[in-house]
Scaffold this motif. Sequence first.
Motif, PDB file in Angstrom:
ATOM      1  N   CYS A  37      -0.466 -17.263  31.045  1.00  0.00           N
ATOM      2  CA  CYS A  37       0.483 -18.291  31.480  1.00  0.00           C
ATOM      3  C   CYS A  37       0.408 -19.516  30.572  1.00  0.00           C
ATOM      4  N   GLU A  41       3.400 -20.883  28.601  1.00  0.00           N
ATOM      5  CA  GLU A  41       3.858 -22.180  29.113  1.00  0.00           C
ATOM      6  C   GLU A  41       3.811 -23.239  28.014  1.00  0.00           C
ATOM      7  N   ALA A  62       9.680 -21.406  28.968  1.00  0.00           N
ATOM      8  CA  ALA A  62       8.246 -21.431  29.281  1.00  0.00           C
ATOM      9  C   ALA A  62       7.881 -20.339  30.294  1.00  0.00           C
ATOM     10  N   ALA A  66       5.568 -17.130  29.588  1.00  0.00           N
ATOM     11  CA  ALA A  66       4.363 -16.974  30.413  1.00  0.00           C
ATOM     12  C   ALA A  66       4.272 -15.551  30.968  1.00  0.00           C
ATOM     13  N   GLU A 104       3.426 -20.247  37.688  1.00  0.00           N
ATOM     14  CA  GLU A 104       4.584 -20.843  37.009  1.00  0.00           C
ATOM     15  C   GLU A 104       5.350 -21.800  37.922  1.00  0.00           C
ATOM     16  N   ASN A 108       5.272 -25.733  36.652  1.00  0.00           N
ATOM     17  CA  ASN A 108       6.565 -26.309  36.251  1.00  0.00           C
ATOM     18  C   ASN A 108       7.044 -27.372  37.231  1.00  0.00           C
TER      19      ASN A 108
END
Length: 164
Positions: A37, A41, A62, A66, A104, A108
């Motif tokens: 990740c 990312e 991203a 990931a 994620e 994020n």
Amino acid sequence: MEAHQEQQAHHQDHQDHQRSGLTRQAISATAHCLTGCAIGEILGMVIGTALGWHNAGTIALAVALAFVFGYSLTMWPVLKTGIGLSAALGVALAADTVSIGVMELVDNLFMVVIPGAMEAGVASWLFWAALAASLAVAFVITVPVNRFMIGRGKGHAVVHQYHH
């Protein structure tokens, strides 16, 4: 009476050992997930931010990267056992989808709620500090998710047979 208490104490020790082992497995699985990740990312955030993309495009890149890196890191050792590509992909999907998805979502969301983090640019300490913090928070939140999954024979538990 003493024999019963000793039996209860032994049973409790066994349960404590199982719980700590499960927690160690969850931490290991989450660290493995975090590696893929983080690569995706960071790469996605750097590319999107450097190109001046809007947040949605940067985040989409991203997240996609990931998942690609996360699945790849799981598939690589599985493929080395001689299993076919489609079977290895199936193992990776079963092992990592929930973990990567949670990670994620958390990292994020964290980046979006930190004022100015997404717009700061790759030369800014705010960008890097927020990104590092977002991955740390995602790790902490994902460990119990992985613990729950592994405890039920799901998630990263499905890949353990290929690691030995």
